[in-house]
Design an enzyme around this catalytic site. Structure first.
Site, PDB file in Angstrom:
ATOM      1  N   LYS A  59       0.843  -1.205   0.000  1.00  0.00           N
ATOM      2  CA  LYS A  59       0.000   0.000   0.000  1.00  0.00           C
ATOM      3  C   LYS A  59       0.870   1.243   0.000  1.00  0.00           C
ATOM      4  O   LYS A  59       0.627   2.198  -0.735  1.00  0.00           O
ATOM      5  CB  LYS A  59      -0.933  -0.008   1.225  1.00  0.00           C
ATOM      6  N   GLN A  75      -5.012  -1.411   9.490  1.00  0.00           N
ATOM      7  CA  GLN A  75      -4.883  -2.726   8.850  1.00  0.00           C
ATOM      8  C   GLN A  75      -5.511  -3.816   9.727  1.00  0.00           C
ATOM      9  O   GLN A  75      -5.181  -3.937  10.909  1.00  0.00           O
ATOM     10  CB  GLN A  75      -3.390  -3.031   8.597  1.00  0.00           C
ATOM     11  N   ASP A 135     -11.399   2.815   3.807  1.00  0.00           N
ATOM     12  CA  ASP A 135     -11.817   1.419   3.642  1.00  0.00           C
ATOM     13  C   ASP A 135     -13.320   1.310   3.398  1.00  0.00           C
ATOM     14  O   ASP A 135     -13.808   0.259   2.984  1.00  0.00           O
ATOM     15  CB  ASP A 135     -11.468   0.615   4.908  1.00  0.00           C
TER      16      ASP A 135
END
Ligand code: NAP
Length: 281
Positions: free
Chosen positions: A52, A96, A119
């Site tokens: 990422k 995460q 997200d």
């Protein structure tokens, strides 16, 4: 059969995003910023976060990774999120997953400001998506959606079957297809006759986690098949769809690996840029 090349599509998307970041920099004299919080040292999470960060840098985003040991207190993480919520240089925040057991995932997700939730997991964004309002959309289904649209720009009236109803994949996928005026059936572990449901579909998105669940005789001719699954087996990584069998019937399908996976990170970058743009308006 069209083999949908997720790597190529993701590279094209990243290139477009790179140009967009350059234009935003000229316009606002600043670039979107993505901050990722990584807790613990689980190898897959470390790899995801490294990828990422690398992709964010590649398109010119400002990126930062904040690392905590497995034993970090929940309070420390929540306070850091509050700090990032108030930091104007941070456009997007991602924690995460998975988290250690002592940290409440729901609390973490709900502490992230919905406008910085790249997200798309915050209940406000989930609600906005299902109400048809602008919102961050979870990255994997967003990637699937972009791949499907590339093959079939007009989805109106198509029959779509989504296999799996997770908050991460199945449910947001259903909303995206509904928004495109598909007739959507969402299936799960209690669905009575999954094969019969799949045989009705013009589009199948499989997000289950069972190796090669979807077989060749479950798919009618000219179906678009998107395989989200990533399953480790003795024969290597396979998807939720039996590629060899299904590719004989499908109009287009994604391979595993090299299909949906690469789109996920590219969509995270897109979400970060979209959060930045909304914050400027
Ligand atoms: P999940 O949370 O475990 O959800 C799986 C879903 O599949 C559930 O809704 C479950 O139904 C359903 N299911 C289980 N057995 C079934 C069966 N026999 N028939 C029909 N449905 C069944 O999984 P997820 O997080 O959505 O992930 C799914 C897969 O995608 C995994 O392989 C994961 O590794 C992969 N993945 C890939 C990416 C990527 O970037 N490509 C990203 C995320 C995940 P119930 O709700 O009834 O239990």
């Amino acid at each position: 059969m069209i083999l949908i090349d997720g790597k190529k599509e993701a590279a094209e998307l990243r290139e477009k995003l790179k140009q967009e970041v350059a234009e935003l920099k000229l316009k606002y004299n600043k670039v979107p910023g993505l901050t990722v919080i990584l807790i613990g040292d689980m190898a897959p999470s470390q790899i995801y976060v490294r990828n990422k960060e690398r992709s964010a840098n590649e398109v010119g985003l400002k990126s930062e990774v904040i690392k905590y040991p497995e034993t970090v207190e929940e309070k420390t993480v929540l306070e850091k999120i509050e700090e990032l919520n108030n930091d104007k240089t941070v456009s997007g925040i991602l924690v995460q997953l998975p988290l250690p057991n002592h940290i409440d995932k729901k609390k973490v997700i709900e502490t992230i400001l919905p406008s910085k939730d790249v997200d798309g997991f915050h209940p406000t964004n989930v609600g906005n998506l299902s109400s048809g309002y602008e919102s961050s959309v979870p990255c994997t289904p967003l990637g699937c959606y972009l791949l499907i649209k590339k093959i079939e720009p007009n989805l109106s009236g198509k029959k779509a079957v989504v296999v799996g109803r997770s908050n991460l994949n199945g449910k947001p996928m259903t909303q995206l297809l509904l928004k495109e005026n598909c007739t959507v059936t969402i299936t799960h572990s209690r669905t009575k006759d999954l094969k019969a449901e799949c045989l009705e579909a013009d589009i199948i998105v499989a997000a289950v986690g069972i190796p090669e669940l979807v077989r060749g005789d479950w798919v009618k001719k000219d179906t678009i098949v998107i395989d989200v699954g990533i399953n480790k087996t003795d024969n290597g990584i396979v998807g939720d769809v039996n590629f060899e069998e299904v590719s004989k019937n499908a109009k287009a399908m994604t391979p595993v690996p090299g299909g949906v996976g690469p789109m996920t990170i590219a969509c995270l970058l897109k979400n970060t840029i979209d959060c930045f743009k909304r914050s400027q308006n």
